[in-house]
Design a protein around this motif. Structure first.
Motif, PDB file in Angstrom:
ATOM      1  N   GLY A  15       0.808  -1.208   0.000  1.00 26.28           N
ATOM      2  CA  GLY A  15       0.000   0.000   0.000  1.00 26.28           C
ATOM      3  C   GLY A  15       0.840   1.257   0.000  1.00 26.28           C
ATOM      4  N   GLY A  16       0.994   1.882  -1.158  1.00 22.02           N
ATOM      5  CA  GLY A  16       1.715   3.144  -1.234  1.00 22.02           C
ATOM      6  C   GLY A  16       3.184   3.024  -1.574  1.00 22.02           C
ATOM      7  N   PHE A  17       3.637   1.834  -1.961  1.00 21.04           N
ATOM      8  CA  PHE A  17       5.061   1.636  -2.230  1.00 21.04           C
ATOM      9  C   PHE A  17       5.345   1.644  -3.730  1.00 21.04           C
ATOM     10  N   GLY A  18       6.399   2.402  -4.105  1.00 19.18           N
ATOM     11  CA  GLY A  18       6.706   2.500  -5.521  1.00 19.18           C
ATOM     12  C   GLY A  18       8.139   2.871  -5.830  1.00 19.18           C
ATOM     13  N   ASP A  19       8.945   3.113  -4.787  1.00 20.96           N
ATOM     14  CA  ASP A  19      10.322   3.509  -5.038  1.00 20.96           C
ATOM     15  C   ASP A  19      11.217   3.138  -3.864  1.00 20.96           C
ATOM     16  N   ALA A  20      12.497   3.539  -3.955  1.00 21.09           N
ATOM     17  CA  ALA A  20      13.478   3.188  -2.936  1.00 21.09           C
ATOM     18  C   ALA A  20      13.138   3.795  -1.582  1.00 21.09           C
ATOM     19  N   ARG A  21      12.586   5.002  -1.583  1.00 23.41           N
ATOM     20  CA  ARG A  21      12.220   5.633  -0.324  1.00 23.41           C
ATOM     21  C   ARG A  21      11.208   4.792   0.432  1.00 23.41           C
ATOM     22  N   GLY A  22      10.262   4.224  -0.298  1.00 20.46           N
ATOM     23  CA  GLY A  22       9.271   3.378   0.335  1.00 20.46           C
ATOM     24  C   GLY A  22       9.877   2.104   0.899  1.00 20.46           C
ATOM     25  N   LEU A  23      10.807   1.497   0.150  1.00 17.21           N
ATOM     26  CA  LEU A  23      11.458   0.282   0.631  1.00 17.21           C
ATOM     27  C   LEU A  23      12.218   0.556   1.916  1.00 17.21           C
ATOM     28  N   VAL A  24      13.002   1.622   1.946  1.00 15.48           N
ATOM     29  CA  VAL A  24      13.780   1.949   3.137  1.00 15.48           C
ATOM     30  C   VAL A  24      12.854   2.266   4.311  1.00 15.48           C
ATOM     31  N   ALA A  25      11.774   2.999   4.052  1.00 14.78           N
ATOM     32  CA  ALA A  25      10.813   3.317   5.107  1.00 14.78           C
ATOM     33  C   ALA A  25      10.167   2.056   5.662  1.00 14.78           C
ATOM     34  N   ALA A  26       9.796   1.127   4.773  1.00 16.94           N
ATOM     35  CA  ALA A  26       9.170  -0.123   5.216  1.00 16.94           C
ATOM     36  C   ALA A  26      10.117  -0.912   6.111  1.00 16.94           C
ATOM     37  N   LEU A  27      11.387  -0.982   5.721  1.00 18.92           N
ATOM     38  CA  LEU A  27      12.367  -1.688   6.543  1.00 18.92           C
ATOM     39  C   LEU A  27      12.507  -1.023   7.905  1.00 18.92           C
ATOM     40  N   ALA A  28      12.518   0.315   7.912  1.00 22.85           N
ATOM     41  CA  ALA A  28      12.636   1.045   9.178  1.00 22.85           C
ATOM     42  C   ALA A  28      11.428   0.817  10.073  1.00 22.85           C
ATOM     43  N   LEU A  29      10.269   0.637   9.475  1.00 24.93           N
ATOM     44  CA  LEU A  29       9.039   0.437  10.239  1.00 24.93           C
ATOM     45  C   LEU A  29       8.879  -0.996  10.749  1.00 24.93           C
ATOM     46  N   GLY A  30       9.767  -1.905  10.307  1.00 25.46           N
ATOM     47  CA  GLY A  30       9.723  -3.268  10.827  1.00 25.46           C
ATOM     48  C   GLY A  30       9.362  -4.335   9.822  1.00 25.46           C
ATOM     49  N   ALA A  31       9.116  -3.942   8.563  1.00 24.70           N
ATOM     50  CA  ALA A  31       8.812  -4.933   7.531  1.00 24.70           C
ATOM     51  C   ALA A  31      10.104  -5.517   6.974  1.00 24.70           C
ATOM     52  N   ASP A  32       9.956  -6.599   6.219  1.00 23.80           N
ATOM     53  CA  ASP A  32      11.102  -7.274   5.610  1.00 23.80           C
ATOM     54  C   ASP A  32      11.143  -7.087   4.100  1.00 23.80           C
ATOM     55  N   GLY A  33      10.294  -6.214   3.582  1.00 21.06           N
ATOM     56  CA  GLY A  33      10.241  -5.962   2.154  1.00 21.06           C
ATOM     57  C   GLY A  33       8.967  -5.233   1.797  1.00 21.06           C
ATOM     58  N   ILE A  34       8.751  -5.050   0.503  1.00 22.08           N
ATOM     59  CA  ILE A  34       7.561  -4.328   0.044  1.00 22.08           C
ATOM     60  C   ILE A  34       6.828  -5.115  -1.033  1.00 22.08           C
ATOM     61  N   ASN A  35       5.542  -4.892  -1.084  1.00 24.18           N
ATOM     62  CA  ASN A  35       4.677  -5.452  -2.120  1.00 24.18           C
ATOM     63  C   ASN A  35       4.138  -4.290  -2.950  1.00 24.18           C
ATOM     64  N   MET A  36       4.262  -4.380  -4.279  1.00 25.21           N
ATOM     65  CA  MET A  36       3.790  -3.313  -5.154  1.00 25.21           C
ATOM     66  C   MET A  36       2.829  -3.880  -6.193  1.00 25.21           C
ATOM     67  N   GLY A  37       1.737  -3.153  -6.425  1.00 21.98           N
ATOM     68  CA  GLY A  37       0.802  -3.524  -7.469  1.00 21.98           C
ATOM     69  C   GLY A  37       0.721  -2.444  -8.526  1.00 21.98           C
ATOM     70  N   THR A  38       0.199  -1.280  -8.131  1.00 20.74           N
ATOM     71  CA  THR A  38       0.020  -0.179  -9.068  1.00 20.74           C
ATOM     72  C   THR A  38       1.334   0.216  -9.748  1.00 20.74           C
ATOM     73  N   ARG A  39       2.433   0.219  -9.003  1.00 26.33           N
ATOM     74  CA  ARG A  39       3.717   0.602  -9.590  1.00 26.33           C
ATOM     75  C   ARG A  39       4.118  -0.370 -10.697  1.00 26.33           C
ATOM     76  N   PHE A  40       3.865  -1.667 -10.515  1.00 33.85           N
ATOM     77  CA  PHE A  40       4.174  -2.641 -11.560  1.00 33.85           C
ATOM     78  C   PHE A  40       3.200  -2.541 -12.732  1.00 33.85           C
ATOM     79  N   LEU A  41       2.022  -1.972 -12.489  1.00 34.43           N
ATOM     80  CA  LEU A  41       1.069  -1.774 -13.585  1.00 34.43           C
ATOM     81  C   LEU A  41       1.632  -0.787 -14.607  1.00 34.43           C
ATOM     82  N   ALA A  42       2.443   0.153 -14.132  1.00 31.98           N
ATOM     83  CA  ALA A  42       3.054   1.145 -15.018  1.00 31.98           C
ATOM     84  C   ALA A  42       4.463   0.727 -15.403  1.00 31.98           C
TER      85      ALA A  42
END
Length: 323
Positions: free
Chosen positions: A177-204
């Motif tokens: 939800g809301g992930f599409g670039d490196a900033r999102g990946l780094v933020a997700a890791l900082a928040l405690g996740a182990d990676g990101i899932n992208m849908g809309t970004r891969f649509l483009a």
């Protein structure tokens, strides 16, 4: 390389997932994600029959020798699809990972375990993530309010949902939800996740099997260009804002029932949007992340850029704020 325990458990190079997307999760896109080191998912119910799913899995294997998975979304329906048959195809085809979503996957877990299939379960709340972990899934995809499709009814954005889930989840977890670039990946890791899932970004991306007009719309749109439909029905879905979504919102806000919008939201109409590029032909899903989508790269370019810039961000700007 950015490497987490998600990579170890699910056998991929990068902690980047292309989740299941109806009408979009096909072999071309999934194989491109796999070849770039991410984890892609064929969408089972995009295929008309279980036999068609088996053929799509075989087609994907012709394009990649890397691991990929299949999404199996289980939803209420008057005439439900043969979920058990789709499940058996997943197991019999030797697919290593399944992404389950929608209803509780407990009924299907024994068959997946017996077949050696790892299960990544998508949830929209901490309580459902905890329940899935107790059931014995191998990973969690926690879906914030920013996401395309169904964000649940709690309206909790990722900035709170991800760390709240991380406090209670001990298995690998990717943030959605809301992930599409490196900033999102780094933020997700900082928040405690182990990676990101992208849908809309891969649509483009170049390989996404949708009309170029859809991809261009995602580049042109802002974070404000989505609608939440079905809110009064407690079955909220985030879709790209267009003439149809606006009509659906208006009808339901005035007290209309699902029967009053059934024809407008028919899945066949949304599929035609992707096929024809007529953006007002039906409803189609898109997340808030479209506000930070500015190009249409290949999948390899996108994943490579995210990984490279994430490393630069962690080792550069963030390291620079430390004394």
């Amino acid at each position: 390389m950015v490497h987490t325990r998600f990579c170890d458990v699910f056998g991929v190079d990068h902690p980047i997932v292309q989740g299941g997307m109806q009408w979009v999760g096909r072999a071309e896109l999934v194989a491109a994600v796999a070849n770039a080191g991410g984890l892609g998912f064929i969408t089972a119910l995009t295929q008309p029959t279980p036999e068609d799913l088996a053929k799509e899995i075989a087609r994907c294997r012709e394009m990649t020798d890397k691991p990929f998975g299949v999404n199996l979304t289980i939803l209420p329906s008057i005439n439900p699809p043969p979920y058990a048959e789709y499940r058996d195809v997943i197991v019999d085809s030797g697919v290593p990972v399944v992404e389950t979503a929608g209803f509780n996957p407990a009924e299907h877990l024994p068959a997946f375990r017996a077949g050696g299939v790892k299960v990544l379960h998508k949830c929209t709340s901490v309580r459902h993530a905890v329940k899935a972990q107790e059931l014995g899934v191998d990973g969690i995809s926690i879906d914030g309010f920013e996401c395309a499709g169904h964000p649940g009814e709690d309206d909790i954005p990722g900035l709170v949902l991800i760390p709240a889930a991380a406090e209670k989840i001990t298995i690998p977890m990717v943030a959605s939800g809301g992930f599409g670039d490196a900033r999102g990946l780094v933020a997700a890791l900082a928040l405690g996740a182990d990676g990101i899932n992208m849908g809309t970004r891969f649509l483009a991306t170049v390989e996404a099997p949708v009309h170029d007009a859809v991809k261009r719309r995602l580049v042109e749109a802002t974070e404000r260009d989505t609608d939440l439909i079905f809110r009064p029905l407690r079955n909220t879905a985030r879709v790209a804002r267009n003439a149809v979504s606006g009509e659906v919102v208006s009808i339901l806000d005035k007290g209309g029932k699902f029967e009053d919008v059934r024809e407008l939201v028919a899945g066949a109409r949304g599929r035609k949007v992707f096929e024809t590029g007529d953006l007002d032909l039906g409803v189609w899903t898109a997340g808030l992340v479209q506000g930070i989508i500015h190009d249409i790269p290949t999948v390899a370019e996108l994943i490579g850029r995210i990984v490279r810039e994430a490393r630069e961000l962690i080792a550069g700007r963030l390291a620079g704020v430390l004394d």
